[in-house]
Scaffold this active site. Structure first.
Site, PDB file in Angstrom:
ATOM      1  N   CYS A 136       0.827  -1.205   0.000  1.00  0.00           N
ATOM      2  CA  CYS A 136       0.000   0.000   0.000  1.00  0.00           C
ATOM      3  C   CYS A 136       0.862   1.256   0.000  1.00  0.00           C
ATOM      4  O   CYS A 136       1.374   1.660   1.053  1.00  0.00           O
ATOM      5  CB  CYS A 136      -0.916  -0.027   1.221  1.00  0.00           C
ATOM      6  SG  CYS A 136      -1.925   1.446   1.416  1.00  0.00           S
ATOM      7  N   CYS A 139      -0.380   4.158   2.073  1.00  0.00           N
ATOM      8  CA  CYS A 139      -0.156   3.979   3.516  1.00  0.00           C
ATOM      9  C   CYS A 139       1.305   4.208   3.881  1.00  0.00           C
ATOM     10  O   CYS A 139       1.608   4.859   4.880  1.00  0.00           O
ATOM     11  CB  CYS A 139      -0.525   2.552   3.930  1.00  0.00           C
ATOM     12  SG  CYS A 139      -2.113   1.983   3.308  1.00  0.00           S
ATOM     13  N   ASP A 140       2.219   3.667   3.105  1.00  0.00           N
ATOM     14  CA  ASP A 140       3.615   3.592   3.545  1.00  0.00           C
ATOM     15  C   ASP A 140       4.597   4.402   2.696  1.00  0.00           C
ATOM     16  O   ASP A 140       5.794   4.442   3.009  1.00  0.00           O
ATOM     17  CB  ASP A 140       4.069   2.116   3.559  1.00  0.00           C
ATOM     18  CG  ASP A 140       3.277   1.305   4.588  1.00  0.00           C
ATOM     19  OD1 ASP A 140       2.849   1.909   5.595  1.00  0.00           O
ATOM     20  OD2 ASP A 140       3.083   0.100   4.384  1.00  0.00           O
TER      21      ASP A 140
HETATM   22  C1  LIG Z   1       1.143  -3.732   5.031  1.00  0.00           C
HETATM   23  C2  LIG Z   1      -0.090  -2.863   5.083  1.00  0.00           C
HETATM   24  C3  LIG Z   1      -0.007  -1.584   5.571  1.00  0.00           C
HETATM   25  C4  LIG Z   1      -1.140  -0.778   5.628  1.00  0.00           C
HETATM   26  N1  LIG Z   1      -1.022   0.455   6.153  1.00  0.00           N
HETATM   27  C5  LIG Z   1      -2.115   1.257   6.222  1.00  0.00           C
HETATM   28  C6  LIG Z   1      -2.015   2.584   6.749  1.00  0.00           C
HETATM   29  O1  LIG Z   1      -0.931   3.023   7.171  1.00  0.00           O
HETATM   30  N2  LIG Z   1      -3.150   3.327   6.768  1.00  0.00           N
HETATM   31  C7  LIG Z   1      -4.348   2.866   6.295  1.00  0.00           C
HETATM   32  O2  LIG Z   1      -5.342   3.603   6.345  1.00  0.00           O
HETATM   33  N3  LIG Z   1      -4.463   1.630   5.776  1.00  0.00           N
HETATM   34  C8  LIG Z   1      -3.374   0.818   5.723  1.00  0.00           C
HETATM   35  N4  LIG Z   1      -3.481  -0.419   5.170  1.00  0.00           N
HETATM   36  C9  LIG Z   1      -4.777  -0.839   4.626  1.00  0.00           C
HETATM   37  C10 LIG Z   1      -5.701  -1.297   5.778  1.00  0.00           C
HETATM   38  O3  LIG Z   1      -5.000  -2.239   6.551  1.00  0.00           O
HETATM   39  C11 LIG Z   1      -6.971  -1.891   5.216  1.00  0.00           C
HETATM   40  O4  LIG Z   1      -7.644  -0.930   4.431  1.00  0.00           O
HETATM   41  C12 LIG Z   1      -7.892  -2.327   6.364  1.00  0.00           C
HETATM   42  O5  LIG Z   1      -7.219  -3.258   7.183  1.00  0.00           O
HETATM   43  C13 LIG Z   1      -9.162  -2.961   5.835  1.00  0.00           C
HETATM   44  O6  LIG Z   1      -9.876  -3.410   6.931  1.00  0.00           O
HETATM   45  P1  LIG Z   1     -11.008  -4.534   6.794  1.00  0.00           P
HETATM   46  O7  LIG Z   1     -11.529  -4.706   8.171  1.00  0.00           O
HETATM   47  O8  LIG Z   1     -11.920  -4.197   5.710  1.00  0.00           O
HETATM   48  O9  LIG Z   1     -10.262  -5.852   6.323  1.00  0.00           O
HETATM   49  P2  LIG Z   1      -9.013  -6.659   6.897  1.00  0.00           P
HETATM   50  O10 LIG Z   1      -8.116  -5.816   7.709  1.00  0.00           O
HETATM   51  O11 LIG Z   1      -8.452  -7.355   5.701  1.00  0.00           O
HETATM   52  O12 LIG Z   1      -9.668  -7.745   7.885  1.00  0.00           O
HETATM   53  C14 LIG Z   1     -10.387  -8.836   7.379  1.00  0.00           C
HETATM   54  C15 LIG Z   1     -10.811  -9.739   8.522  1.00  0.00           C
HETATM   55  O13 LIG Z   1     -11.714 -10.719   8.021  1.00  0.00           O
HETATM   56  C16 LIG Z   1     -11.355 -11.999   8.527  1.00  0.00           C
HETATM   57  N5  LIG Z   1     -11.865 -13.004   7.595  1.00  0.00           N
HETATM   58  C17 LIG Z   1     -11.456 -13.261   6.320  1.00  0.00           C
HETATM   59  N6  LIG Z   1     -12.190 -14.267   5.784  1.00  0.00           N
HETATM   60  C18 LIG Z   1     -13.096 -14.627   6.733  1.00  0.00           C
HETATM   61  C19 LIG Z   1     -14.142 -15.605   6.790  1.00  0.00           C
HETATM   62  N7  LIG Z   1     -14.411 -16.425   5.752  1.00  0.00           N
HETATM   63  N8  LIG Z   1     -14.863 -15.713   7.935  1.00  0.00           N
HETATM   64  C20 LIG Z   1     -14.630 -14.890   9.004  1.00  0.00           C
HETATM   65  N9  LIG Z   1     -13.649 -13.939   9.005  1.00  0.00           N
HETATM   66  C21 LIG Z   1     -12.893 -13.825   7.881  1.00  0.00           C
HETATM   67  C22 LIG Z   1      -9.849 -11.933   8.649  1.00  0.00           C
HETATM   68  O14 LIG Z   1      -9.367 -12.938   9.546  1.00  0.00           O
HETATM   69  C23 LIG Z   1      -9.682 -10.509   9.188  1.00  0.00           C
HETATM   70  O15 LIG Z   1      -9.867 -10.516  10.587  1.00  0.00           O
HETATM   71  C24 LIG Z   1      -2.388  -1.260   5.133  1.00  0.00           C
HETATM   72  C25 LIG Z   1      -2.471  -2.552   4.619  1.00  0.00           C
HETATM   73  C26 LIG Z   1      -1.345  -3.363   4.609  1.00  0.00           C
HETATM   74  C27 LIG Z   1      -1.456  -4.773   4.080  1.00  0.00           C
END
Ligand SMILES: Cc1cc2nc3c(=O)[nH]c(=O)nc-3n(C[C@H](O)[C@H](O)[C@H](O)COP(=O)(O)OP(=O)(O)OC[C@H]3O[C@@H](n4cnc5c(N)ncnc54)[C@H](O)[C@@H]3O)c2cc1C
Length: 339
Positions: A136, A139-140
């Site tokens: 990302c 983000c970084d």
């Molecule tokens: C390396 C990295 C750095 C980042 N840095 C930043 C930053 O500095 N600032 C920023 O704003 N964003 C950042 N992001 C982006 C940010 O992390 C994501 O936008 C955010 O985490 C999305 O949140 P989410 O809850 O939608 O999904 P996710 O964080 O992907 O969480 C998904 C969840 O669903 C669960 N899950 C998956 N499949 C199933 C299933 N079948 N049944 C039940 N549970 C399930 C997983 O276990 C997990 O707990 C970064 C991403 C990465 C990879």
């Protein structure tokens, strides 16, 4: 409601799921959060988050998640391990089958299962993710002022990442396994015309070097004039190998939304498998899906922004929509669940 039917189950414990859990718990809906295989989600892969509102000094990804979980638990949200394997979402109650074979019933479901960034299979990527290796740039990117960085990929998102990184980095090199980009002409031209962006054609990343303390320090690239050098290398064909000093590596080879369990449930997905949230009668955004009582939040429905703050925002929308939905069910008790 029967004793073993939840009002709302939230699938996913990333930022979107946690935000939905805080709102739903404060509304006395006793949400059950299924944590999936990656409790805490993608933010647990990163060290510093500098763009989440309210943390002028930045905040660790893990810390942000732990505090969010604590906040949700404080209002009564329950967390448990478990991934949804398949779901029957017709009518009431909805049945969720977990990967351990157990079935859970719920009146409403929030899908907050995220989208997983694809990795390329380079040596050391698991150790260095979040330590100079990122998926990302938004983000970084700002952590790489004055660095030489690599972007791996050849589509529009790789060009976007490269152009964004060029604001901070000294140089950006796009590593692409073929001789032609998949990106649209306009994005490709923008990147090609940029003085600080170079391209390495017919090239792939083999290894990333560095440590969790120092971050990324170098990368080993392999090239073959006919492209797809990794395939060639793995089948024993000779490839050119070069080690380059870099301060960061960004993967931009796409994301896979975690929606396998929604296939054939009636929840509309786009061609790439992302949930398509529905608009209301006035054309305004909601967290509703095409199935009554099923809502979506975070990256699983958002191939565009993919930010923690947008995920948290849509998590709150989903919980508010759940609350309104459950009110419409008042007085229409679900059929008893057979044991
Ligand atoms: C390396 C990295 C750095 C980042 N840095 C930043 C930053 O500095 N600032 C920023 O704003 N964003 C950042 N992001 C982006 C940010 O992390 C994501 O936008 C955010 O985490 C999305 O949140 P989410 O809850 O939608 O999904 P996710 O964080 O992907 O969480 C998904 C969840 O669903 C669960 N899950 C998956 N499949 C199933 C299933 N079948 N049944 C039940 N549970 C399930 C997983 O276990 C997990 O707990 C970064 C991403 C990465 C990879």
């Amino acid at each position: 409601m029967t004793a073993d039917t939840h009002d709302v189950v939230i699938a996913g414990s990333g930022v979107a799921g946690l935000s939905a859990a805080v709102y739903a718990a404060r509304a006395d809906l006793d949400p059950l959060v299924l944590e999936g295989d990656e409790p805490g989600g993608q933010l647990t892969l990163t060290t510093d988050v500098e763009n989440y509102l309210g943390f002028p000094e930045g905040v660790g990804g893990m810390e942000l998640i732990q505090q969010g979980k604590e906040q949700a638990e404080q209002f009564g949200a329950q967390f448990r391990h478990g991934s949804i394997e398949s779901a029957d979402l017709d009518g009431q109650p909805k049945a969720l089958t977990l990967s351990n074979g157990e079935t859970i019933h719920t009146r409403a479901l929030v899908v907050a299962t995220g989208a997983s960034a694809r990795w390329v299979g380079a040596d050391n990527e698991a150790d260095l993710m979040g330590h100079g290796l990122s998926t990302c740039a938004t983000c970084d990117g700002a952590f790489h002022r004055g660095d030489d960085v690599l972007v791996v990929g050849g589509g529009d998102s790789a060009m976007e990442e490269a152009l964004f990184l060029a604001k901070f980095a000294d140089s950006v090199t796009v590593v692409h396994r073929r001789e032609e980009l998949r990106a649209s002409e306009i994005m490709a031209d923008r990147a090609r015309d940029h003085d600080d962006i170079d391209f390495r054609w017919n090239t792939e990343l083999r290894s990333i070097h560095g440590s969790t303390e120092e971050g990324v320090t170098a990368a080993t690239l392999i090239s073959h004039p006919e492209g797809h050098p990794r395939e060639k290398f793995e089948s024993g064909t000779e490839v050119e190998t070069e080690r380059v000093d870099v301060g960061g590596v960004f993967y931009a080879v796409g994301h896979t939304p975690n929606t396998g369990f929604l296939r054939n449930t009636g929840v509309e997905l786009d061609d790439d498998g992302y949930v398509l949230p529905q608009t209301d009668g006035d054309g305004r955004a909601t967290a509703r899906t095409t199935v009554d009582g099923v809502f979506a939040a975070g990256d699983v429905a958002d191939p565009r922004y993919r930010q923690a703050i947008t995920a948290a925002g849509t998590g709150s929308m989903a919980a508010l929509d759940v609350e309104a939905f459950l009110e419409t069910l008042e007085g229409s008790e679900p059929a008893p669940v057979e044991a």
